[in-house]
Design a protein around this motif. Structure first.
Motif, PDB file in Angstrom:
ATOM      1  N   GLY A 140       0.807  -1.213   0.000  1.00 34.30           N
ATOM      2  CA  GLY A 140       0.000   0.000   0.000  1.00 34.30           C
ATOM      3  C   GLY A 140       0.840   1.263   0.000  1.00 34.30           C
ATOM      4  N   PRO A 141       1.753   1.425   0.965  1.00 33.34           N
ATOM      5  CA  PRO A 141       2.590   2.624   0.983  1.00 33.34           C
ATOM      6  C   PRO A 141       3.458   2.791  -0.266  1.00 33.34           C
ATOM      7  CG  PRO A 141       2.650   1.535   3.119  1.00 33.34           C
ATOM      8  CD  PRO A 141       1.923   0.613   2.192  1.00 33.34           C
TER       9      PRO A 141
ATOM     10  N   GLY B  86       2.396   2.123  -3.217  1.00 32.35           N
ATOM     11  CA  GLY B  86       1.510   2.380  -4.336  1.00 32.35           C
ATOM     12  C   GLY B  86       1.349   1.190  -5.261  1.00 32.35           C
TER      13      GLY B  86
ATOM     14  N   SER C 216      -0.528  -1.898  -6.680  1.00 34.89           N
ATOM     15  CA  SER C 216      -1.858  -2.508  -6.780  1.00 34.89           C
ATOM     16  C   SER C 216      -1.829  -3.811  -7.569  1.00 34.89           C
ATOM     17  CB  SER C 216      -2.840  -1.531  -7.442  1.00 34.89           C
ATOM     18  OG  SER C 216      -2.390  -1.164  -8.734  1.00 34.89           O
TER      19      SER C 216
ATOM     20  N   ALA D  57       9.397  -1.262  -7.892  1.00 38.34           N
ATOM     21  CA  ALA D  57       9.093  -0.231  -6.894  1.00 38.34           C
ATOM     22  C   ALA D  57       9.586  -0.644  -5.514  1.00 38.34           C
ATOM     23  CB  ALA D  57       7.592   0.036  -6.865  1.00 38.34           C
TER      24      ALA D  57
ATOM     25  N   GLY E 252       9.827   5.574   0.513  1.00 34.00           N
ATOM     26  CA  GLY E 252       8.840   5.240  -0.487  1.00 34.00           C
ATOM     27  C   GLY E 252       8.762   6.310  -1.555  1.00 34.00           C
TER      28      GLY E 252
ATOM     29  N   ASP F  62       6.596   8.541  -2.305  1.00 37.42           N
ATOM     30  CA  ASP F  62       6.089   9.860  -1.908  1.00 37.42           C
ATOM     31  C   ASP F  62       6.866  10.460  -0.748  1.00 37.42           C
ATOM     32  OD1 ASP F  62       5.338   8.202   0.141  1.00 37.42           O
ATOM     33  OD2 ASP F  62       3.209   8.756   0.124  1.00 37.42           O
TER      34      ASP F  62
ATOM     35  N   THR G 111       7.542   8.871   2.059  1.00 41.27           N
ATOM     36  CA  THR G 111       7.235   8.186   3.317  1.00 41.27           C
ATOM     37  C   THR G 111       8.355   7.217   3.654  1.00 41.27           C
ATOM     38  OG1 THR G 111       4.868   8.332   2.896  1.00 41.27           O
ATOM     39  CG2 THR G 111       5.598   6.679   4.499  1.00 41.27           C
TER      40      THR G 111
END
Length: 464
Positions: free
Chosen positions: A186-187, A189, A191, A245, A256, A258, A260
């Motif tokens: 999730g953190p 991104g 999916s 990623a 991460g 973004d 994070t």
């Protein structure tokens, strides 16, 4: 220095050709160089349906999952919930192997570095529910033989990763899949990820392929491994760009996309720090905390494989280079050699797996009495003998290995290959065309006999 333009050009001009050259069903590749990413796919996800592979196709990543599990554990370390040198039993009071006294000394670090000393390949089916790991750890891990004292030596241990996965479940109060989604996917991104066949149906999903002699075709099942050990990678699937990623987060020391922070810089660096040596490699290789460390640490990596599927994740931290390769075929070495190895050599200055140089049959026979005999564990029996002036190994699948071959539609018959000396007690398989294959090293020669054969990253004990 490797450039993203070079990667894009290679993928555009060569990926499809390489797959055709080696008869590979399909592949997806994602590469990050600094802040830029290139991705491409070629071939098909299924030779029967002819559906093309795309950058969003999901492939099983198999044992690369172990680095995800190690990362989840290091998040617990960062939060002060677990210590690397804590006995595992302090957090999982029911944890034990067949040797209660030895297993009481096994630490979290031992499991992360595959040095717990107990038998590692545990492929028993438990349930397909959220209790799968609990049942594996509580019902089956206690049957595993303690081969050596904890901390003695590296031997690949999927069962140890199951224990760490269960540790994550207990500390997070979540099933393993949910913990992975909440704290990593999730953190990041991500999916395009699936933990089992039901979830994989929601994507353009690759199935493994085999050449059975009458032509190459898809496996009769999507996964040959049971769902019982999600922490070791029995069925986790994702796209190459999702895996890339994850690798980029590690190359960024835990940040991460973004900004994070998912892992402290100290923990990210510690995971890449060289620890115990891996036997049976010509280029020095060691294990970090989850990662395999090549040479002096310029490259960290992990691979994954099961019948009909292969995956590789490579990270060059100093250059922020990440390469994720997913293949739905047992044939993948040509792709690595022709396309990926030159990138890594340029970025890191090392080639991960250079082809070994084999001695002649006469040189290989020197001291052969140290090696001949039978080596076995619950999943395999390997007989080493001299026949017609050469050293041969006859491998017989047992237990879970035999069951997986049956599920894949393969006859679980013994097969024989030749090994030749590379140097000292290090040997490599001699393929029928004369080229060299994987390494084998004989360990702990005592009273004129080796105690272990180390092959495929596993130390298999001599019998009798």
């Amino acid at each position: 220095m490797l450039s993203i333009d070079r990667v894009r050009s290679d993928l555009r001009d060569h990926l499809a050709r390489v797959l055709l050259r080696y008869g590979i069903a399909g592949a997806s590749v994602a590469v990050a160089v600094g802040d830029e990413t290139a991705e491409a796919a070629a071939g098909v996800v299924n030779l029967r349906t002819k559906v093309p592979a795309t950058a969003g196709s999901v492939f099983q990543i198999q044992s690369i999952t172990k680095v995800w599990t190690a990362t989840l554990v290091m998040q617990l370390v960062d939060e002060g919930l677990v210590g690397l040198d804590d006995p595992v039993a302090d957090h999982l009071p029911g944890f034990r192997t067949a040797d209660a006294a030895a297993s009481a000394r096994i630490t979290v670090r031992h499991l992360l570095t595959h040095t717990g000393g107990f038998e590692g390949d545990l492929w028993e089916a438990t349930t397909s529910g959220d209790d799968a790991l609990q049942r594996l750890v509580e019902d089956h891990v206690p049957t595993l033989a303690q081969r050596e004292a904890p901390g003695s030596r590296y031997s690949y241990c999927s069962a140890g990763m199951a224990v760490l996965g269960r540790l994550v479940e207990v500390k997070r109060g979540l099933p393993f899949a949910a913990a992975t989604r909440d704290h990593l996917a999730g953190p990041l991104g991500i999916s395009e990820i699936a933990f089992n066949a039901d979830e994989a149906l929601g994507f353009n999903t690759a199935i493994g392929h085999l050449d059975t002699g009458s032509g190459k075709g898809p496996l009769p099942v999507w996964a040959t491994m049971p769902e019982s050990n999600p922490a070791a990678g029995n069925q986790l699937a994702m796209s190459a760009r999702a895996l890339c990623a994850f690798g980029r987060m590690h190359a960024a020391d835990g940040l991460g996309p973004d900004g994070t922070r998912l892992l402290s810089p100290a923990s990210a660096a510690l995971m890449r720090e060289a620890g115990p040596a891996l036997p049976a490699f010509a280029v020095p290789r060691s294990v970090g905390l989850g990662w395999e460390v090549v040479g002096d640490g310029a490259l960290v990596q992990h691979g994954g494989g099961a019948i009909g599927v292969q995956s590789v994740l490579l990270v060059v931290p100093s250059r922020r280079v990440v390469v994720a390769v997913l293949v739905n075929d047992s044939a993948y070495l040509g792709l690595m050699r022709d396309l990926v190895d030159p990138w890594i050599a340029e970025a890191a200055g090392v080639v991960p797996d250079p082809a070994p140089v084999l001695s002649g049959p006469e040189a290989s026979l020197a001291g052969v009495e140290r090696y001949t005999g039978v080596y076995a564990d619950r999943n395999q029996r390997i007989a080493v003998a001299v026949r017609e002036g050469r050293i041969e190994r006859t491998y017989t699948p047992l237990g879970g290995a035999r069951s997986m071959m049956v599920r894949a539609g393969l006859p679980p018959e013994p097969f024989t290959d030749e090994i030749r000396r590379v140097a000292g007690d290090l040997f490599a398989t001699r393929n029928p065309d004369g080229t060299a294959g994987g390494y084998t090293q004989f360990l702990d020669v005592e009273d004129g006999r080796a105690r272990f054969m180390h092959s495929g990253r596993r130390s298999v004990p001599r019998q009798g």
